[in-house]
Each structure stands twice: as structure tokens, then as C-alpha cells.
Design an enzyme around this catalytic site. Structure first.
Site, mmCIF file in Angstrom:
data_model
loop_
_atom_site.group_PDB
_atom_site.id
_atom_site.type_symbol
_atom_site.label_atom_id
_atom_site.label_comp_id
_atom_site.label_asym_id
_atom_site.label_seq_id
_atom_site.Cartn_x
_atom_site.Cartn_y
_atom_site.Cartn_z
ATOM 1 N N LYS A 9 0.843 -1.200 0.000
ATOM 2 C CA LYS A 9 0.000 0.000 0.000
ATOM 3 C C LYS A 9 0.878 1.250 0.000
ATOM 4 C CE LYS A 9 -3.929 -2.464 2.071
ATOM 5 N NZ LYS A 9 -4.931 -2.469 3.166
ATOM 6 N N TYR A 49 -12.307 -3.185 -3.627
ATOM 7 C CA TYR A 49 -12.924 -3.243 -2.303
ATOM 8 C C TYR A 49 -14.446 -3.265 -2.402
ATOM 9 C CZ TYR A 49 -8.339 -2.780 -0.135
ATOM 10 O OH TYR A 49 -7.047 -3.007 0.275
ATOM 11 N N ARG A 85 -1.146 -14.559 3.283
ATOM 12 C CA ARG A 85 -2.062 -14.008 4.300
ATOM 13 C C ARG A 85 -1.404 -14.116 5.680
ATOM 14 N NH1 ARG A 85 -6.635 -10.946 3.266
ATOM 15 N NH2 ARG A 85 -7.750 -11.756 5.067
ATOM 16 N N THR A 91 -5.555 -8.030 10.162
ATOM 17 C CA THR A 91 -5.896 -6.733 9.559
ATOM 18 C C THR A 91 -5.465 -5.571 10.452
ATOM 19 O OG1 THR A 91 -7.818 -7.782 8.533
ATOM 20 C CG2 THR A 91 -7.805 -5.384 8.593
ATOM 21 N N ARG A 102 2.532 -6.794 9.030
ATOM 22 C CA ARG A 102 1.753 -5.780 9.752
ATOM 23 C C ARG A 102 2.184 -5.701 11.217
ATOM 24 N NH1 ARG A 102 -3.964 -7.683 7.022
ATOM 25 N NH2 ARG A 102 -3.984 -6.268 5.236
ATOM 26 N N ASN A 112 -2.344 -0.251 6.964
ATOM 27 C CA ASN A 112 -1.771 -1.526 7.420
ATOM 28 C C ASN A 112 -0.824 -2.137 6.386
ATOM 29 O OD1 ASN A 112 -3.669 -2.330 5.599
ATOM 30 N ND2 ASN A 112 -4.884 -3.560 7.022
ATOM 31 N N HIS A 115 -1.691 -5.593 1.266
ATOM 32 C CA HIS A 115 -2.912 -6.340 0.940
ATOM 33 C C HIS A 115 -2.489 -7.675 0.350
ATOM 34 C CE1 HIS A 115 -6.688 -7.609 -0.857
ATOM 35 N NE2 HIS A 115 -5.975 -7.909 -1.909
ATOM 36 N N GLU A 126 -8.321 -10.091 -8.598
ATOM 37 C CA GLU A 126 -7.496 -8.912 -8.297
ATOM 38 C C GLU A 126 -6.317 -8.797 -9.265
ATOM 39 O OE1 GLU A 126 -6.776 -9.555 -4.107
ATOM 40 O OE2 GLU A 126 -8.876 -9.126 -3.626
HETATM 41 P P1 ADP Z 1 -7.718 -7.486 5.000
HETATM 42 O O1 ADP Z 1 -6.926 -6.451 4.219
HETATM 43 O O2 ADP Z 1 -6.927 -8.017 6.162
HETATM 44 O O3 ADP Z 1 -8.293 -8.581 4.125
HETATM 45 P P2 ADP Z 1 -10.411 -6.366 5.154
HETATM 46 O O4 ADP Z 1 -10.708 -7.055 3.863
HETATM 47 O O5 ADP Z 1 -11.340 -6.594 6.307
HETATM 48 O O6 ADP Z 1 -8.933 -6.691 5.665
HETATM 49 O O7 ADP Z 1 -10.390 -4.786 4.914
HETATM 50 C C1 ADP Z 1 -9.773 -4.234 3.773
HETATM 51 C C2 ADP Z 1 -8.939 -3.030 4.203
HETATM 52 O O8 ADP Z 1 -9.783 -1.990 4.691
HETATM 53 C C3 ADP Z 1 -7.971 -3.311 5.376
HETATM 54 O O9 ADP Z 1 -6.752 -3.898 4.950
HETATM 55 C C4 ADP Z 1 -7.778 -1.941 5.959
HETATM 56 O O10 ADP Z 1 -6.850 -1.171 5.178
HETATM 57 C C5 ADP Z 1 -9.171 -1.332 5.790
HETATM 58 N N1 ADP Z 1 -10.003 -1.541 6.978
HETATM 59 C C6 ADP Z 1 -10.716 -2.650 7.258
HETATM 60 N N2 ADP Z 1 -11.382 -2.529 8.419
HETATM 61 C C7 ADP Z 1 -11.088 -1.290 8.897
HETATM 62 C C8 ADP Z 1 -11.473 -0.538 10.067
HETATM 63 N N3 ADP Z 1 -12.298 -1.055 10.972
HETATM 64 N N4 ADP Z 1 -10.952 0.698 10.215
HETATM 65 C C9 ADP Z 1 -10.119 1.221 9.296
HETATM 66 N N5 ADP Z 1 -9.727 0.587 8.164
HETATM 67 C C10 ADP Z 1 -10.188 -0.660 7.965
HETATM 68 MG MG MG Z 2 -9.902 -8.586 2.758
#
Ligand code: ADP
Ligand code: MG
Length: 138
Positions: A9, A49, A85, A91, A102, A112, A115, A126
Site C-alpha cells: 500500500k 474493495y 495471508r 488486519t 503488519r 496496514n 494487501h 485482483e
Molecule cells: P484485509 O486487508 O486483512 O483482508 P479487510 O478485507 O477486512 O482486511 O479490509 C480491507 C482493508 O480496509 C484493510 O486492509 C484496511 O486497510 C481497511 N479496513 C478494514 N477494516 C477497517 C477498520 N475497521 N478501520 C479502518 N480501516 C479498515
Molecule cells: Mg480482505
């Protein structure tokens, strides 16, 4: 060989952490099949997303991911979807184990750093969003 999609990111390049992340991927023995520095468009973000658009954090996520270039990668290896992962960690960086990207390198839930696709199906979806077949080494 299984393939997954990984994105460093925007804060990753800004903070000079591409080398650190690539080093972990290489040390694990995974193959780097594509590597591309790119600015993300809003259209790509909305597709990527899909399902997160209604979430309260989505505007911040868009601002963050369009604040500078990201690095798109296709990574290959045995069970690499689950493996990447695991390497990325939870996350929320505050909850991610030490030893993960992370857990070691990030603090903020939105920023974070990395991705990684959560399934083979999403990996294919993707990868197709960001890279053409010619850009991926077979
Ligand atoms: P991951 O990237 O671990 O698969 P998610 O798919 O749940 O996580 O969410 C996508 C992205 O959205 C996260 O990597 C993070 O950047 C952001 N995100 C998710 N949940 C939150 C939250 N509660 N507050 C702020 N940002 C969030
Ligand atoms: Mg995700």
C-alpha cells in the site's frame, strides 16, 4: 504453481519498506512473477474493495490508497494464497503477531501496509484488475 496478488500500500513506498517486504517474500522462497508501481484509480479501488464501499472507513481507505503510488505484485508458490495471508498478519496491526509484516512494520488499522488476496478466486480477480497476462512471468 499457485499464484496470489499482493499490494504494498501507498505508505510502503513512502516509508521505504518495499525492500523489507520483498526480502521476506524472497527469503520464504516464493517467486516474484510480476512487480508494478502504479497510482490507483478510484474505479480500481471500488472494484477491488467491492463490499467495503458502505463501511465508515472507506473514505479514509480511498484517501490513503490514492496518496501515492502502490506496488502491485503477483507472487507464486506452494499454498501461496494462505502463506502470504499468514505473512501479512491480522488486519489490525495492533493485533497482528510479531514476525508478520503488519505486526512488525505497521500501527494503524487503515494504514496496514499490505494487501494479500484471501482466496484463489479473489487472487485471480485482483490480478486481472491490475495486470495484463503479458506482464506476468509464467
Ligand atoms: P484485509 O486487508 O486483512 O483482508 P479487510 O478485507 O477486512 O482486511 O479490509 C480491507 C482493508 O480496509 C484493510 O486492509 C484496511 O486497510 C481497511 N479496513 C478494514 N477494516 C477497517 C477498520 N475497521 N478501520 C479502518 N480501516 C479498515
Ligand atoms: Mg480482505
Amino acid at each position: 504453481m499457485e499464484k496470489t496478488f499482493v499490494m504494498l500500500k501507498s505508505d510502503g513506498l513512502q516509508r521505504g519498506l518495499l525492500g523489507n517486504v520483498l526480502s521476506r517474500i524472497e527469503s520464504k522462497g516464493y517467486s516474484i512473477l510480476a512487480l508494478k508501481v502504479q497510482n490507483m484509480t478510484l474505479e480500481q479501488l471500488e472494484k477491488h474493495y467491492d463490499g467495503h464501499q458502505d463501511k465508515p472507513y472507506f473514505p479514509n481507505l480511498v484517501e490513503y490508497l490514492t496518496s501515492g503510488p502502490v506496488v502491485h505484485m503477483v507472487i507464486g508458490g506452494e499454498n501461496v494464497v494462505a502463506g502470504m495471508r499468514k505473512m501479512s498478519g491480522a488486519t489490525d496491526p495492533a493485533k497482528a503477531d510479531l514476525g508478520t509484516v503488519r505486526g512488525d512494520l505497521a500501527q494503524d488499522m487503515t494504514k496496514n501496509l499490505i494487501h494479500t488476496s484471501d482466496s484463489l478466486e479473489n487472487a485471480a480477480r485482483e490480478i486481472a484488475l491490475y495486470l495484463t497476462p503479458e506482464e506476468i512471468i509464467e
